[in-house]
Design a protein around this motif. Structure first.
Motif, mmCIF file in Angstrom:
data_model
loop_
_atom_site.group_PDB
_atom_site.id
_atom_site.type_symbol
_atom_site.label_atom_id
_atom_site.label_comp_id
_atom_site.label_asym_id
_atom_site.label_seq_id
_atom_site.Cartn_x
_atom_site.Cartn_y
_atom_site.Cartn_z
ATOM 1 N N SER A 1 -5.042 -6.941 -4.684
ATOM 2 C CA SER A 1 -5.424 -5.973 -2.950
ATOM 3 C C SER A 1 -5.468 -7.050 -2.018
ATOM 4 C CB SER A 1 -7.290 -5.946 -3.656
ATOM 5 O OG SER A 1 -7.042 -5.202 -4.426
ATOM 6 N N TRP B 1 -3.551 -3.177 -6.040
ATOM 7 C CA TRP B 1 -5.831 -2.835 -5.883
ATOM 8 C C TRP B 1 -5.558 -3.517 -7.843
ATOM 9 C CZ3 TRP B 1 -7.713 2.018 -8.461
ATOM 10 C CH2 TRP B 1 -8.875 1.941 -8.719
ATOM 11 N N ASP C 1 -1.298 1.828 -2.562
ATOM 12 C CA ASP C 1 -2.020 2.064 -2.267
ATOM 13 C C ASP C 1 -2.673 2.147 -3.519
ATOM 14 O OD1 ASP C 1 -2.074 2.021 0.212
ATOM 15 O OD2 ASP C 1 -3.163 4.725 -0.001
ATOM 16 N N TRP C 2 -2.544 1.989 -5.123
ATOM 17 C CA TRP C 2 -3.022 1.660 -6.064
ATOM 18 C C TRP C 2 -1.930 0.636 -6.610
ATOM 19 C CZ3 TRP C 2 -5.138 4.871 -10.695
ATOM 20 C CH2 TRP C 2 -5.627 6.148 -9.507
ATOM 21 N N SER D 1 3.630 6.042 -0.107
ATOM 22 C CA SER D 1 2.651 5.325 -0.003
ATOM 23 C C SER D 1 0.867 5.155 -0.438
ATOM 24 C CB SER D 1 1.455 6.436 1.108
ATOM 25 O OG SER D 1 0.549 5.586 2.224
#
Length: 968
Positions: free
Chosen positions: A172, A70, A66-67, A62
């Protein structure tokens, strides 16, 4: 040891052994239950530990997602955000994330940046090349089904095992394509494992092991569900473990969970207490049981035995009761008491028995006189000492004859004397005469058959004579003779006869065996319905019970012979004796009724045939298409209402006429029609119908009849043979449909298309002239122009002009697509035509399509031209052969065009048929499919890349003809 002591010992030992067995079984059962419960508990703990690791892996995945999704990570991989490392990949940030290393890869899998945590110096350092190489070597780790997909798992590094994850790097807003791949990793150090143990309240260990040794060998293991192993290490400790595979398949991680053996300890304490209680309870039961048995059984039995001994010794008080009470022992005493009372009466009864024996002998002689058999006694020489009244009557003697003067040979025929003397010698040795037949002689000289039975008379161990009886069997002999005659009749009758008892056959005659092609041994001792195999649901019992109810039953069933042939049979079942199906004796008459059945069938079929003919006449008369029928000799037998309306000739005027008179309304002359060609076995009449097609045994044709109506008419005709029930041709039928409106519409359409083609040709000629002018001026413009941008524009104009020129040429070739009606084409001739010239010498053409006609658009020739051109253009330099052949496929046929060239990749097998695909006009194979689809023909490519292309052209039923149409 007396009986009382033995009883105590046996009962006591039996109870003790029973209690010990119960204790042993209880200990074994409870101990095993606690052990299984402990194994299940350890298994659940191992599963819980697996879930803890899975949770950690999901957390890192997870975090990676997220990274990787981005914008800053996306720009960093694209070399557009160099401050990214300072802001986000410093020690504090990475340590706060809880990971040990990070690796950024570009979209070409080259390394953008790799860093790892150095907890000793509390700083970030470059990720080692060995670690990067090991990550890059993970199979499938960098392949994703979508840009939102990710991978996670475990891998063993030199520093130890680690959890690693990978995600595509996108924006993103979740927009692709992926700029690269982000990899996060976390080492499973001891402090991390200790942290997971504290969180899960488990004692967890993770150890790398090689793939060659994934099971421990220094202690035994028990495998439970889900590949989890449980090992009791000692009395106080038990371990459970499983093997977790790594992503690169280079070994496994052993996940080990240790647990104290509290369950087994508590179980053993419970079992010990249970056994103590069970032992005390058992001893109490043994004591009470022995005391009860002694008081109620053994003590009373001992008293009874002592009283019997006392009475036998003293011989007094014989009338007193041996034992008081109301139980089995008192009953036994009462039963014994009369024995003593009977002893006193025994002597008196013995004297009475002697007297009765004397009287019994007298009664025996009186009884012998009443018997219907000849009863006698004699000495060993044959002198009769006793003969009953029946013997006197048979021998013709009277009461005044003295028996001492009578010899037994006097009542036996002289021819049998020697046999009887031999029997007397056997009697002397103790061998009886058992059912020996002799010829007897009466006092009147009349002879009669008799059977004699005799046995020795013994006085102690000495044989002193013989006693026996003889039976007159004259009536039985007469019955046997009658039975032999009856059996001979039964055996030689033409009707099959079967007899039996219950459900078993005990006799079949020759007719029955011959009827089924079997030997009698094949049928005996078996169910009578063994030959009724055509009816597996039929059982003999219902018919037998029906016959028992009424004494007789008649029914029909089909039988099967040994060779498998069937025939109908009429059964007549008669009950001879018995009251139930289990003891019934029956007789079954069986008659083959094949001829009767055939006669009845012929009668029924004749009635059905007349009804079918009437129904057929009604159907044909109401058909909307003009239809008529002729018999095999050419005489009209049906002429429906539509035919009357079309020709103006009524049915009554044409029925029974032949010699082609029915052709006059159509051809204005007597000549064969299409149904006559159907009946013409030699095929000579097909010359009248050169355009006819054939499907099965039916013919189809579209004809013009100029003599009919105003300006003539066009008809579509179908003709086929008619068969009887034995598949013999008995006539032919022809239906004709008026297609004049359709033909006129097609002609009008063709005229319109011709005008459109003329307009298209003029327009195409004008455009081609204008394009030629443009192409002629372009070289002049190029020579005078030096500006690069202008030269590029001139090149674009030149390319567009050439493309317009090619498209105009292509429309010229295919301007007639779908304009003309489909027609029959010999595809073998078409292949020869398109391959006659222009084929390189190194390429061999194999044409196996001769004689195969296909109903298709007239541009079918361009189909085969394009297939050959496509093979030569794209088959490569190794192309050596192009084969054309065909095969049947259910109701259709498949035409194959196969070469040994480069073949077509799998992802292009459908694209090559799309409009605009290709290096030339991009319309070649697209129009091939369009030309074929006009008449429902399909084409696909099924070859293998590297082995050659193979096009399959599937022609539906009715769209092909195998034979040359002129021969049909």
């Amino acid at each position: 040891m007396d009986l009382r002591t033995k009883a105590f010992l046996i009962i006591g030992l039996t109870l003790i052994c029973g209690i010990l067995l119960i204790m042993l079984f209880s200990f074994s059962l409870l101990n095993e239950s606690y052990t299984r419960f402990e194994e299940d508990d350890v298994t659940q703990k191992v599963i819980q530990a697996q879930k803890v690791l899975e949770y950690e892996k999901a957390q890192i995945l997870s975090l990676t997602g997220d990274w990787s999704r981005w914008d800053e990570s996306y720009n960093f991989v694209l070399d557009r955000n160099e401050d990214y490392i300072i802001r986000n990949l410093n020690y504090a940030s990475v340590e706060n994330l809880g990971i040990d290393f990070a690796l950024f890869l570009k979209d070409n899998s080259s390394v953008k940046y790799g860093t790892q945590v150095n907890k000793t110096t509390e700083s970030m350092e470059q990720l080692s090349n060995e670690t990067i190489a090991q990550i890059l070597g993970i199979p499938g780790f960098f392949s994703f089904d979508s840009i939102l997909d990710g991978h996670s798992g475990m891998i063993i590094f030199p520093k130890g095992p680690a959890l690693v994850t990978s995600e595509p790097i996108i924006t993103s807003t979740y927009q692709g394509p992926a700029a690269g791949i982000l990899v996060f990793g976390m080492y499973l150090y001891e402090e991390k494992i200790q942290q997971l143990s504290e969180i899960s309240d488990l004692s967890i260990q993770v150890t790398p092991v090689s793939s060659q040794n994934i099971e421990p060998s220094d202690y035994p293991s028990v495998q439970t569900k889900k590949n989890i192993y449980v090992n009791p290490i000692s009395e106080d400790l038990i371990q459970g473990f499983t093997y977790l595979p790594t992503l690169d398949s280079q070994g496994y991680l052993e996940l080990l969970v240790s647990s104290p053996r509290n369950i087994v300890k508590q179980g053993k304490e419970t079992i010990f207490a249970y056994i103590i209680i069970l032992m005390g309870l058992g001893l109490s039961i043994i004591f009470v049981s022995l005391l009860t048995v002694d008081q109620l059984v053994l003590k009373r039995l001992h008293t009874l035995i002592e009283n019997i001994k006392s009475r036998n010794l003293k011989r007094e008080n014989l009338s007193d009761i041996l034992l008081d009470g109301n139980d089995e022992f008192s009953d036994l005493a009462k039963e014994i008491h009369p024995v003593f009372m009977e002893l006193g009466r025994s002597r008196r009864e013995l004297e009475e028995h002697v007297r009765l024996l004397t009287e019994s002998e007298k009664k025996y002689r009186e009884l012998a006189d009443l018997l219907p058999e000849f009863v006698f006694e004699s000495d060993l020489d044959g002198n009769i000492s006793f003969m009953n009244q029946m013997g006197m009557s048979i021998s013709g003697l009277n009461q005044n004859v003295h028996l001492s003067d009578l010899h037994i040979l006097r009542i036996i025929d002289e021819a049998d004397h020697s046999r009887f003397r031999s029997a007397l010698e056997k009697i002397k040795t103790g061998i009886p005469i058992s059912g020996v037949e002799y010829t007897g002689v009466k006092n009147t000289g009349e002879r009669f058959p008799l059977i004699m039975y005799a046995s020795p008379i013994r006085s102690g161990s000495v044989i002193t004579g013989l006693r026996g009886f003889a039976i007159d069997i004259s009536e039985r002999k007469e019955i046997e003779t009658s039975l032999r005659k009856l059996a001979n009749i039964v055996e030689h009758t033409s009707t099959g006869i079967v007899t039996g008892r219950s459900h078993e056959v005990d006799y079949v005659n020759s007719a029955y065996s011959i009827m089924h092609g079997m030997e009698p041994s094949d049928l005996l001792r078996k169910n009578p319905f063994i030959v009724v195999t055509g009816y597996p649901e039929k059982q003999f019992t219902p018919y037998l019970e029906s016959a028992l109810h009424s004494g007789h039953a008649t029914f029909e069933l089909d039988h099967i012979r040994k060779d498998g042939t069937r025939f109908p049979v009429l059964h007549d079942l008669t009950i001879l004796s018995g009251e139930s199906s289990e003891n019934a004796i029956w007789s079954l008459n069986v008659q083959n009724i094949t001829e009767q059945r055939l006669a009845w069938k012929a009668l029924v079929e004749s009635e059905a045939l007349r009804e079918s003919a009437r129904q057929l006449r009604d159907v044909i008369s109401r058909l909307p298409d003009a239809t008529f029928v002729i018999d095999k000799d050419g005489w009209v037998i049906f002429w429906n209402q539509a035919m009357e309306a079309l020709t103006g000739i009524s049915e009554s005027d044409i029925i029974g006429r032949g010699r082609y008179e029915y052709a006059i309304p159509f051809y204005a002359e007597k000549r064969p029609m299409l149904l006559n060609a159907v009946l013409n076995k030699e095929g000579t009449l097909m010359e009248h119908f050169p355009d006819a097609s054939k499907s099965g045994d039916s013919l189809f044709i579209e004809e013009s009849f100029p003599q009919m109506g105003k300006g003539g008419k066009f008809f579509s005709s179908m003709a086929g043979p008619l068969y009887d029930s034995r598949k013999n041709v008995i006539g032919a039928i022809q239906s004709m449909r008026d297609i004049t409106p359709r033909i006129m519409a097609e002609k009008a359409l063709m005229r319109t298309n011709e005008k459109l083609n003329l307009l298209s040709s003029i327009t195409r000629h004008d455009i081609r002239n204008r394009v030629s002018v443009i192409l002629g001026l372009i070289p002049l413009l190029k020579g005078d122009e030096k500006d690069p941008e202008t030269l590029e524009i001139i090149s674009i104009v030149e390319s567009a002009a050439k493309l317009i020129h090619d498209q105009i040429e292509f429309t010229r070739v295919y301007q007639n697509l779908g304009v003309h009606s489909p027609e029959w084409k010999d595809v073998g001739d078409l292949v020869f035509k398109v391959t006659d010239v222009g084929i390189p010498e190194r390429i061999q053409i194999e044409n196996n399509l001769s004689g195969l006609f296909v109903y298709a658009d007239p541009l079918l020739e361009r189909v085969f031209y394009n297939l050959v051109d496509n093979a030569i253009r794209h088959g490569g330099t190794d192309l050596s052969v192009i084969r054309f052949y065909w095969q049947h496929r259910d109701t259709s046929i498949c035409i194959y065009c196969q070469d040994d060239g480069l073949g077509i990749p799998g992802d292009l097998k459908e694209k090559i048929f799309e409009r605009g695909y290709g290096s030339n006009t991009g319309l070649g194979l697209f129009l091939v499919r369009e030309i074929l689809s006009i008449t429902g023909i399909t084409i696909v490519e099924t070859g293998l890349e590297g082995k050659g292309a193979r096009f399959e052209v599937v022609v539906p039923y009715g769209g092909y003809s195998v034979k040359n149409r002129k021969e049909e």
